[in-house]
Scaffold this motif. Structure first.
Motif, PDB file in Angstrom:
ATOM      1  N   PRO A  48      36.886  33.152  32.178  1.00  0.00           N
ATOM      2  CA  PRO A  48      38.323  33.441  32.117  1.00  0.00           C
ATOM      3  C   PRO A  48      39.042  32.800  33.309  1.00  0.00           C
ATOM      4  O   PRO A  48      38.440  32.574  34.358  1.00  0.00           O
ATOM      5  CB  PRO A  48      38.372  34.965  32.203  1.00  0.00           C
ATOM      6  CG  PRO A  48      37.132  35.331  32.957  1.00  0.00           C
ATOM      7  CD  PRO A  48      36.091  34.348  32.507  1.00  0.00           C
ATOM      8  N   PRO A  49      40.307  32.516  33.185  1.00  0.00           N
ATOM      9  CA  PRO A  49      41.055  31.958  34.320  1.00  0.00           C
ATOM     10  C   PRO A  49      41.164  32.988  35.440  1.00  0.00           C
ATOM     11  O   PRO A  49      41.204  34.192  35.190  1.00  0.00           O
ATOM     12  CB  PRO A  49      42.423  31.642  33.713  1.00  0.00           C
ATOM     13  CG  PRO A  49      42.536  32.539  32.531  1.00  0.00           C
ATOM     14  CD  PRO A  49      41.154  32.688  31.993  1.00  0.00           C
ATOM     15  N   SER A  50      41.178  32.513  36.680  1.00  0.00           N
ATOM     16  CA  SER A  50      41.331  33.411  37.825  1.00  0.00           C
ATOM     17  C   SER A  50      42.308  32.808  38.813  1.00  0.00           C
ATOM     18  O   SER A  50      42.507  31.587  38.843  1.00  0.00           O
ATOM     19  CB  SER A  50      39.989  33.673  38.496  1.00  0.00           C
ATOM     20  OG  SER A  50      39.398  32.468  38.936  1.00  0.00           O
ATOM     21  N   SER A  51      42.886  33.668  39.614  1.00  0.00           N
ATOM     22  CA  SER A  51      43.904  33.236  40.569  1.00  0.00           C
ATOM     23  C   SER A  51      43.421  33.523  41.983  1.00  0.00           C
ATOM     24  O   SER A  51      42.303  33.990  42.205  1.00  0.00           O
ATOM     25  CB  SER A  51      45.207  33.989  40.289  1.00  0.00           C
ATOM     26  OG  SER A  51      44.998  35.386  40.483  1.00  0.00           O
ATOM     27  N   SER A  52      44.267  33.264  42.941  1.00  0.00           N
ATOM     28  CA  SER A  52      43.979  33.675  44.305  1.00  0.00           C
ATOM     29  C   SER A  52      44.003  35.197  44.360  1.00  0.00           C
ATOM     30  O   SER A  52      44.355  35.869  43.385  1.00  0.00           O
ATOM     31  CB  SER A  52      45.009  33.081  45.266  1.00  0.00           C
ATOM     32  OG  SER A  52      46.320  33.468  44.874  1.00  0.00           O
ATOM     33  N   CYS A  53      43.664  35.754  45.485  1.00  0.00           N
ATOM     34  CA  CYS A  53      43.480  37.202  45.596  1.00  0.00           C
ATOM     35  C   CYS A  53      44.748  37.975  45.233  1.00  0.00           C
ATOM     36  O   CYS A  53      45.810  37.758  45.806  1.00  0.00           O
ATOM     37  CB  CYS A  53      43.065  37.566  47.014  1.00  0.00           C
ATOM     38  SG  CYS A  53      41.545  36.750  47.560  1.00  0.00           S
ATOM     39  N   THR A  54      44.587  38.868  44.253  1.00  0.00           N
ATOM     40  CA  THR A  54      45.663  39.805  43.931  1.00  0.00           C
ATOM     41  C   THR A  54      45.533  41.051  44.791  1.00  0.00           C
ATOM     42  O   THR A  54      46.532  41.623  45.255  1.00  0.00           O
ATOM     43  CB  THR A  54      45.603  40.199  42.445  1.00  0.00           C
ATOM     44  OG1 THR A  54      45.434  39.035  41.637  1.00  0.00           O
ATOM     45  CG2 THR A  54      46.853  40.925  42.008  1.00  0.00           C
ATOM     46  N   TYR A  55      44.277  41.474  44.984  1.00  0.00           N
ATOM     47  CA  TYR A  55      43.961  42.637  45.816  1.00  0.00           C
ATOM     48  C   TYR A  55      42.789  42.266  46.711  1.00  0.00           C
ATOM     49  O   TYR A  55      41.920  41.477  46.325  1.00  0.00           O
ATOM     50  CB  TYR A  55      43.604  43.849  44.946  1.00  0.00           C
ATOM     51  CG  TYR A  55      44.614  44.140  43.853  1.00  0.00           C
ATOM     52  CD1 TYR A  55      45.743  44.908  44.115  1.00  0.00           C
ATOM     53  CD2 TYR A  55      44.425  43.640  42.558  1.00  0.00           C
ATOM     54  CE1 TYR A  55      46.672  45.174  43.109  1.00  0.00           C
ATOM     55  CE2 TYR A  55      45.350  43.910  41.555  1.00  0.00           C
ATOM     56  CZ  TYR A  55      46.467  44.673  41.840  1.00  0.00           C
ATOM     57  OH  TYR A  55      47.382  44.928  40.861  1.00  0.00           O
ATOM     58  N   THR A  56      42.713  42.866  47.889  1.00  0.00           N
ATOM     59  CA  THR A  56      41.642  42.559  48.840  1.00  0.00           C
ATOM     60  C   THR A  56      41.078  43.845  49.437  1.00  0.00           C
ATOM     61  O   THR A  56      41.838  44.766  49.784  1.00  0.00           O
ATOM     62  CB  THR A  56      42.156  41.645  49.966  1.00  0.00           C
ATOM     63  OG1 THR A  56      42.716  40.453  49.396  1.00  0.00           O
ATOM     64  CG2 THR A  56      41.022  41.241  50.907  1.00  0.00           C
ATOM     65  N   ASN A  57      39.725  43.888  49.521  1.00  0.00           N
ATOM     66  CA  ASN A  57      39.032  45.033  50.131  1.00  0.00           C
ATOM     67  C   ASN A  57      39.444  46.361  49.478  1.00  0.00           C
ATOM     68  O   ASN A  57      39.737  47.354  50.164  1.00  0.00           O
ATOM     69  CB  ASN A  57      39.313  45.108  51.639  1.00  0.00           C
ATOM     70  CG  ASN A  57      38.804  43.885  52.377  1.00  0.00           C
ATOM     71  OD1 ASN A  57      37.746  43.343  52.057  1.00  0.00           O
ATOM     72  ND2 ASN A  57      39.550  43.429  53.370  1.00  0.00           N
ATOM     73  N   THR A  58      39.452  46.386  48.159  1.00  0.00           N
ATOM     74  CA  THR A  58      39.920  47.575  47.437  1.00  0.00           C
ATOM     75  C   THR A  58      38.821  48.635  47.361  1.00  0.00           C
ATOM     76  O   THR A  58      37.747  48.402  46.803  1.00  0.00           O
ATOM     77  CB  THR A  58      40.373  47.203  46.016  1.00  0.00           C
ATOM     78  OG1 THR A  58      41.385  46.192  46.096  1.00  0.00           O
ATOM     79  CG2 THR A  58      40.919  48.414  45.295  1.00  0.00           C
ATOM     80  N   VAL A  59      39.108  49.792  47.934  1.00  0.00           N
ATOM     81  CA  VAL A  59      38.219  50.951  47.859  1.00  0.00           C
ATOM     82  C   VAL A  59      39.030  52.106  47.295  1.00  0.00           C
ATOM     83  O   VAL A  59      40.042  52.518  47.890  1.00  0.00           O
ATOM     84  CB  VAL A  59      37.639  51.322  49.244  1.00  0.00           C
ATOM     85  CG1 VAL A  59      36.741  52.556  49.118  1.00  0.00           C
ATOM     86  CG2 VAL A  59      36.862  50.155  49.835  1.00  0.00           C
ATOM     87  N   VAL A  60      38.611  52.634  46.155  1.00  0.00           N
ATOM     88  CA  VAL A  60      39.347  53.693  45.467  1.00  0.00           C
ATOM     89  C   VAL A  60      38.700  55.033  45.785  1.00  0.00           C
ATOM     90  O   VAL A  60      37.544  55.270  45.426  1.00  0.00           O
ATOM     91  CB  VAL A  60      39.369  53.444  43.945  1.00  0.00           C
ATOM     92  CG1 VAL A  60      40.110  54.558  43.233  1.00  0.00           C
ATOM     93  CG2 VAL A  60      39.991  52.094  43.627  1.00  0.00           C
TER      94      VAL A  60
END
Length: 359
Positions: free
Chosen positions: A172-184
């Protein structure tokens, strides 16, 4: 004709035998008054049909040689690769244990086929008290079975190798970082995009994935600490060499693949340029909905939970470099394709098979 009949989902031994014999008798046209016999048998796993014809013919000069007649016998066998439904394919071409079930684990694929591409003498390996129940179990090489619960049917050896049926699917296509170091750590809805440095759901949080594609980049996707990952019509792309999958024993997983778009039918897709045999783990004690296709062309998928996996899914397909089912996991591969609006990717699931003349 009999071989082609084997490809049909509704075909059974009786119908295959009858069609094969009818076709032989129709095409052979024996000489009037000459004995002509046909014997047809279908392999125990339903993937092959063999026929033997025998006819006694009069020799023109036989009476001068003291042998007025001769019996001619002809034997042929046709085999179908990927018969009807392919739900598990381990792609490694040469390793021992490319498809392994061990400990107290089981694989239940009662309406579909399980296949190892490995030419190793132990390409399919069953150990301890493990077992497989499938429509057919096939190995391009051989099998090593040292278990107290025999697989059903017994693994078939020497099957023709299969080409990766999903190799033509573009990532699938991907972009530069939308989110970084995501911890929920608190319950929330997550949205499609590129999650750099991985994504972690922990501390009992419920992460609900909105519909779309999630690119996990340069870090693992981890669910632990009694947390939940849930989402409908979502695709997860494991991009880059640092990205692995880790659903720990203390996790709850409930996921359904997209019904359209770049990851239509693909629930999890591993980067096809990833390092060979990095390990992805489904150890969750509650991952009963994994609807779609898990495609890991370079990785080793280990399913070692203490519970039933994927049994609530209408269908699940796994195509991975290697697959190991261990501990007390019961990996359940359903094939109820019509019960879901998530399409089955071309090349797996309901397929006609490839007919080969093997003798």
């Amino acid at each position: 004709m009999g071989g082609n009949t084997l490809k049909l989902a509704a075909a059974n031994g009786g119908s295959v035998t009858a069609v094969t014999e009818q076709k032989i008798r129709s095409d052979a046209q024996p000489v009037s008054g000459t004995p002509f016999s046909v014997q047809v048998s279908v392999g125990a796993d339903g993937t092959s049909v063999s026929a033997q014809t025998q006819e006694t013919v009069t020799l023109i000069f036989g009476k001068f040689l003291g042998k007025p007649t001769a019996t001619i016998s002809v034997h042929a066998q046709a085999s179908v690769v990927g018969k009807t439904r392919l739900c598990v394919l381990a792609l490694d071409p040469s390793s021992a244990g490319t498809l392994t079930v061990q400990d107290h684990a089981s694989m239940t694929a009662s309406t579909c086929s399980v296949y190892s591409d490995s030419t190793s003498a132990s390409g399919v390996t069953l150990q301890n008290q493990a077992t497989i129940l499938a429509t057919s179990i096939c190995s391009a090489g051989g099998s090593s079975v040292s278990t107290t619960i025999p697989p059903l049917p017994g693994p078939k050896s020497g099957c023709p190798s299969l080409v990766d049926p999903l190799a033509g699917r573009a990532p699938p296509p991907s972009s530069s970082c939308t989110y970084t170091n995501t911890v929920v750590t608190t319950s929330q809805t997550l949205y499609p995009g590129t999650y750099c440095n991985g994504l972690k759901v922990t501390k009992g949080a419920v992460a609900t994935l909105a519909q779309g594609i999630y690119v996990i980049d340069t870090g693992p996707l981890t669910v632990d600490g009694n947390a939940t990952l849930t989402g409908s019509y979502v695709g997860i792309y494991l991009k880059s060499q640092q990205t692995t999958l880790n659903f720990t024993p203390q996790s709850i997983i409930n996921l359904t693949a997209p019904k359209d778009g770049a990851m239509s039918g693909l629930l999890i897709y591993e980067d096809p340029t990833a390092p060979l045999l990095r390990e992805h783990k489904i150890s969750s004690g509650n991952a009963r909905q994994l609807l779609g296709t898990i495609y890991m062309p370079r990785g080793k998928l280990t399913v070692d939970s203490a519970g039933i996996i994927a049994d609530l899914s209408s269908y699940t397909v796994i195509v991975s470099r290697q697959l190991k089912v261990a501990s007390s996991a019961n990996l359940t591969m359903n094939a109820m394709y019509s019960a879901s609006d998530v399409p089955v990717p071309s090349g797996v699931g309901n397929i006609g098979g490839r007919l080969l003349l093997t003798q």
